[in-house]
Design an enzyme around this catalytic site. Structure first.
Site, short mmCIF file in Angstrom:
data_model
loop_
_atom_site.label_atom_id
_atom_site.label_comp_id
_atom_site.label_asym_id
_atom_site.label_seq_id
_atom_site.Cartn_x
_atom_site.Cartn_y
_atom_site.Cartn_z
N ASP A 118 -5.81 -3.78 -2.35
CA ASP A 118 -4.78 -3.41 -1.39
C ASP A 118 -4.11 -4.64 -0.77
O ASP A 118 -4.76 -5.57 -0.30
CB ASP A 118 -5.42 -2.57 -0.28
CG ASP A 118 -4.40 -1.83 0.55
OD1 ASP A 118 -3.62 -2.50 1.25
OD2 ASP A 118 -4.38 -0.58 0.51
N SER B 101 0.84 -1.20 0.00
CA SER B 101 0.00 0.00 0.00
C SER B 101 0.88 1.26 0.00
O SER B 101 1.70 1.43 -0.89
CB SER B 101 -0.96 -0.04 1.19
OG SER B 101 -2.01 0.88 1.03
#
Length: 733
Positions: A209, A63
Site C-alpha cells: 500500500d 490506495s
C-alpha cells in the site's frame, strides 16, 4: 493584395487569441489520498467537478484514491463509478475463496475432512505461510473488468487523463510511482494493505500500500505539470487518548500515525492557489466497506463548501463537452474483441491443458467478461495458485487472451486441521483432532496424495491417492487405506447396556467420474477386517471376535451447497447400492441400499432445510449378524433429544424440517445463526417393522461460523420427556 494580407493577419490574430485563451486555463491536478472505505468520498468530489465543468489534466492517487482515480482516468464518469461501487458485494470481493458452487467436486469434499482449511504450506521440512491474509484475487478481477476498455494501454500518460498510482517498495520502504504497465495491477498494488493483502510482485519488487510511504501524492501531481491542485484528504485522523481502550485500538493508532505523518509532509507542499478538501467522515471507518456508499454524499458536501473557489476553474460548455468526449473515448468506443487464440502461462506442476479445460474459453469466441470471470474462478478454485490473472495481447495483428496462473510460493504441500468435538448431558463429551497433509499437482493431470492422522475419541489414520485419468479430469482412480478405532454402545429404552471396542482396517479402490462441479459417480471395491470386543456391560449382546467385509458398491453423489455448514441454497445427496459377498472376501452375503438428501432454500434472512436419509437391507438373516450393516441414530440433527448413536439397526429412516435465521450483518467477524428443527425417525431389526413406531424429537440451537469451524450450542427434546443440552463442533451434514 493589401486586403489579402489583412485577411491573413486577421486569421492569425484569431488563432493567437484562441491559443492565448487556452493558455489562460491553468492545468489542474487532482490528488486523491488513501483511506479504505472512506475513499468513496472521492466519487462525490468528482460528481461536483463534473457538474461545475472542471476538467482534470492530471491525477495521482494512493490506495483507494488510486482505484477511484484510475477508474476516472480510464474514462469512466463519476456516476458510472458510483453505480459500480454501490453494486459491489464487498463481502465477496474482500475474500479469496472461490464460490463453493464453482469448486470441483473433489475440492468440495475437502469440507468433509477439514473444518479449517488453513492454507499452511509444508515444504523442505519447514512450515510456510502466505504473505497476506488475502491474495486479493477477486479485487484484481474486479479492477480488470472495470478497466477492460484500457486493457491494452501500457503508458498511463495515454489514458483519458494522465495518471500515477503510488505504492511502497516493501524491501526499502520507499515510494514506488507507477506510471506504466497494467492499470488494474497498478491500482491493486497501491491498495495492498500490509499483512491484509499479499504484496504485488511487479518490476522485480514487492509492492504494498502506498499509504505507508506517501498517502497524499501532492508532489507527484505537481511533477506531472499541474498549476493548480485539488487535493482530497480522506485519511483517518488520530484517535484521542480517551478513545484508545484496547490492543486493537493501539494497533490502529500506530498505523494511523505512520500514514498521518507522511500526509502532513505532503500538506506542507500545498501552495496558495491549491484547494484542499477534507470530507467529514466520522461515520465511516477505513474498514466499513459495506457502508462505503455513505461516504459519497459527504464528499459532495466537502466540494460544495469550496464551490465558490472551484467555479473559477470551470470552462465553457462546448470546451467541456469536447474535453469529456476525448477523456471517455475508450469507454464509448469499447467493443469486446474476438479472440484469435487463448494461451495459459502456468508455473505449477499442472498441465496447461487442464487449466484450459477449466477456463472454458475457446479461440474464435467474443471475449465475455462474465464467462472469463467464472473460468478464472474455476482455475483459482483448484487452490494451487496465488493469483490467476489475464491480459489481452496483439500478436501478428491478432488479438488473443493470455491467462497467467502463478503457483503459490508456499505450495505444493499443505497442512490442514481436522477438528470434531461433541458434548451433551447424556452422552458425555469427546474430541477428535486431526492433522492432514496433502501433496498437490504430483503430475500434469493433477494427481494428489493425502494423509490424515486423528487422535482423540475415535483415533484413525487415513491415506489416499487421487489420480485423474485425463487432462479433462473427469474420470479418476482413488485407492484408499484406513485404520480406525471407536467405541460402540448398545442401548435399551435410553439405558446403555454395553460398550464394545470396535477396530477396523480397510482398503478400497474406487474408479469414478466427476459430473461437472455438481456431482460424481463411483464404482468401488472394499475389503475390511473388523475386530469387535466387549469393554463393559452385559456380555453376549454381540459376539466378540473378528469378521471380514467384502463388498462392491456403486454411489452417486451431488453437492450444490453454497456453504456446507450454513447453506442458503443448493442440495446435498448420495445414493449407494452395496453388495456384500463371500466371493469378495467377506463373511456374509447380503445387499444394502442407502440414500440421503438435504435441500436448502432461502426465505429472506431465513433458510428452510429439508433433510431425509434411509437404509434398507436385504437378506437380513446374513446382515443381522454383522456390525457394519447396522446404521445409527441419536445426537445432534440425528434425533437430537437422544444420546449419540443410541439407536442402531439394519433398517433406518430419518428426516427433519429445519429453519436457520441469520442474526447479524454480513460483515460480522463471526456469522451467527439461530436454528430449529422438527425431527422424526427410528431404526428397526426386521423388514416388517420398517416405517413403524416413529420417534419424534426437535432442537433449538445457536450456530456460529467460527475460524475453527462451525460451532453449535443448543438443546434437544424427544418423546418420553427425553431432553439434553449439547455442544457440537464440526460438519453437521
Amino acid at each position: 493584395m493589401i486586403a489579402g494580407r489583412r485577411s491573413w493577419f486577421l486569421v492569425f490574430g484569431l488563432l493567437l487569441s484562441v491559443f492565448a485563451q487556452a493558455q489562460e486555463r491553468p492545468r489542474i491536478g487532482l490528488v486523491l489520498s488513501g483511506g479504505g472505505a472512506r475513499g468513496a468520498a472521492h466519487i462525490g468530489v468528482l460528481k461536483v467537478l463534473e457538474e461545475l465543468r472542471i476538467p482534470v489534466d492530471y491525477i495521482a492517487g494512493t490506495s483507494m484514491g488510486a482505484i477511484i482515480g484510475g477508474l476516472y482516468a480510464s474514462g469512466m464518469s463519476a456516476k458510472e463509478i458510483e453505480s459500480e461501487i454501490s453494486r459491489i458485494d464487498w463481502k465477496e470481493v474482500l475474500k479469496d475463496d472461490t464460490q463453493r458452487e464453482q469448486l470441483s467436486f473433489r475440492r468440495k469434499r475437502d469440507d468433509d475432512q477439514f473444518v479449517s482449511k488453513s492454507d499452511v504450506g509444508y515444504n523442505h521440512g519447514e512450515v510456510q505461510l502466505p504473505m497476506g491474509l488475502l491474495q486479493g484475487q477477486k479485487l484484481l478481477l474486479l479492477l480488470k473488468r472495470l478497466t477492460r476498455n484500457v486493457a491494452e494501454v501500457r503508458d498511463f500518460d495515454r489514458l483519458g487523463i494522465p495518471f500515477r498510482a503510488v505504492a511502497t517498495d516493501l524491501a526499502t520502504g520507499r515510494k514506488e510511482v507507477l506510471d506504466r504497465g497494467d492499470l488494474a495491477i497498478a491500482m491493486r498494488a497501491s491498495a495492498a494493505i500490509p499483512s491484509i493483502f499479499a504484496p504485488v510482485r511487479l518490476n522485480g519488487k514487492l509492492l504494498v500500500d502506498g499509504g505507508v510511504s506517501e498517502n497524499l501524492p501532492v508532489e507527484e501531481v505537481r511533477r506531472m505539470g499541474a498549476d493548480v491542485l485539488i487535493v482530497v484528504d480522506i485519511s483517518t485522523p488520530l484517535m484521542k487518548q480517551e478513545e484508545i481502550r484496547d490492543a486493537i485500538a493501539v494497533a490502529d493508532q500506530l498505523t494511523t500515525i505512520m500514514t498521518r505523518s507522511n500526509t502532513e509532509r505532503s500538506l506542507a507542499l500545498l501552495q496558495p492557489r491549491d484547494l484542499l478538501l477534507v470530507p467529514d467522515l466520522k461515520g465511516v471507518a477505513t474498514s466499513d466497506f459495506h457502508k462505503s456508499v455513505e461516504a459519497i454524499p459527504v464528499g459532495e458536501q466537502a466540494a460544495r463548501k469550496l464551490q465558490s473557489k472551484l467555479v473559477g476553474l470551470s470552462i465553457g460548455r462546448e470546451r467541456w463537452l469536447e474535453w469529456n468526449r476525448r477523456r471517455r473515448a475508450g469507454v464509448l468506443d469499447y467493443q469486446p474483441p474476438r479472440l484469435a487464440f487463448v494461451r495459459i502461462e502456468n508455473d505449477s506442476g499442472l498441465s496447461d491443458e487442464v487449466l484450459l479445460d477449466r477456463l472454458g474459453i475457446r479461440p474464435g469466441e467474443m471475449l465475455d467478461q462474465e464467462k472469463l470471470r467464472q473460468g478464472i474462478a474455476r482455475i483459482y478454485g483448484t487452490e494451487l495458485f496465488e493469483q490467476v490473472s489475464y491480459r489481452l495481447v496483439e500478436e501478428k495483428g491478432r488479438t488473443g487472451l493470455v491467462v497467467e496462473a502463478n503457483a503459490k510460493d508456499w505450495g505444493p504441500n499443505y497442512l490442514n486441521l481436522s477438528l470434531r468435538m461433541f458434548g451433551d448431558w447424556q452422552s458425555g463429551s469427546g474430541l477428535n483432532v486431526g492433522l492432514g497433509y496433502t501433496r498437490t499437482a504430483m503430475n500434469p493431470m493433477g494427481g494428489e496424495f493425502r494423509m490424515i492422522l486423528r487422535v482423540g475419541e475415535s483415533p484413525s489414520a487415513f491415506v489416499e491417492f487421487y489420480q485423474p485419468l485425463g487432462y479433462r479430469q473427469a474420470f479418476f482412480l482413488n485407492p484408499q487405506v484406513e485404520l480406525l478405532r471407536k467405541t460402540v454402545g448398545f442401548y435399551y429404552d435410553g439405558d446403555e447396556l454395553a460398550e464394545y471396542d470396535f477396530r477396523q482396517a480397510r482398503i478400497s479402490l474406487d474408479i469414478g467420474r466427476e459430473l461437472g462441479d455438481w456431482g460424481e459417480v463411483r464404482l468401488g471395491y472394499r475389503f475390511a477386517y473388523d475386530r469387535f470386543s466387549l469393554d463393559i456391560g452385559v456380555p453376549d449382546l454381540f459376539p466378540d471376535g473378528g469378521e471380514h467385509e467384502g463388498q462392491v458398491y456403486l454411489k452417486l453423489a451431488t453437492d450444490t451447497f453454497d456453504n456446507l455448514y450454513f447453506p442458503t441454497k443448493g442440495h446435498l445427496s448420495e445414493i449407494g447400492v452395496h453388495l456384500y459377498r463371500n466371493a469378495l472376501g467377506g463373511d456374509h452375503d447380503f445387499e444394502q441400499l442407502e440414500a440421503r438428501f438435504t435441500l436448502a432454500r432461502s426465505l429472506g434472512n431465513n433458510v428452510l432445510l429439508l433433510h431425509g436419509k434411509a437404509a434398507y437391507t436385504y437378506s437380513i438373516e446374513e446382515a443381522g449378524q454383522t456390525v457394519y450393516a447396522r446404521k445409527d441414530l441419536g445426537g445432534f440433527l440425528n434425533l437430537t433429544g437422544l444420546q449419540r448413536f443410541e439407536l442402531s439397526g439394519p433398517y433406518m429412516a430419518f428426516g427433519y424440517v429445519g429453519l436457520l435465521h441469520r442474526m447479524n450483518e454480513d460483515f460480522a467477524l463471526v456469522p451467527t445463526y439461530l436454528g430449529a428443527t422438527l425431527e422424526m425417525g427410528n431404526t428397526w431389526e426386521e423388514p416388517g417393522d420398517f416405517g413403524t413406531d416413529w420417534i419424534h424429537s426437535g432442537s433449538l440451537f445457536l450456530g456460529l461460523d467460527t475460524p475453527l469451524g462451525p460451532l453449535y450450542l443448543g438443546m434437544g427434546v424427544a418423546e418420553q420427556n427425553r431432553q439434553t443440552a449439547f455442544i457440537f463442533l464440526g460438519a453437521p451434514f
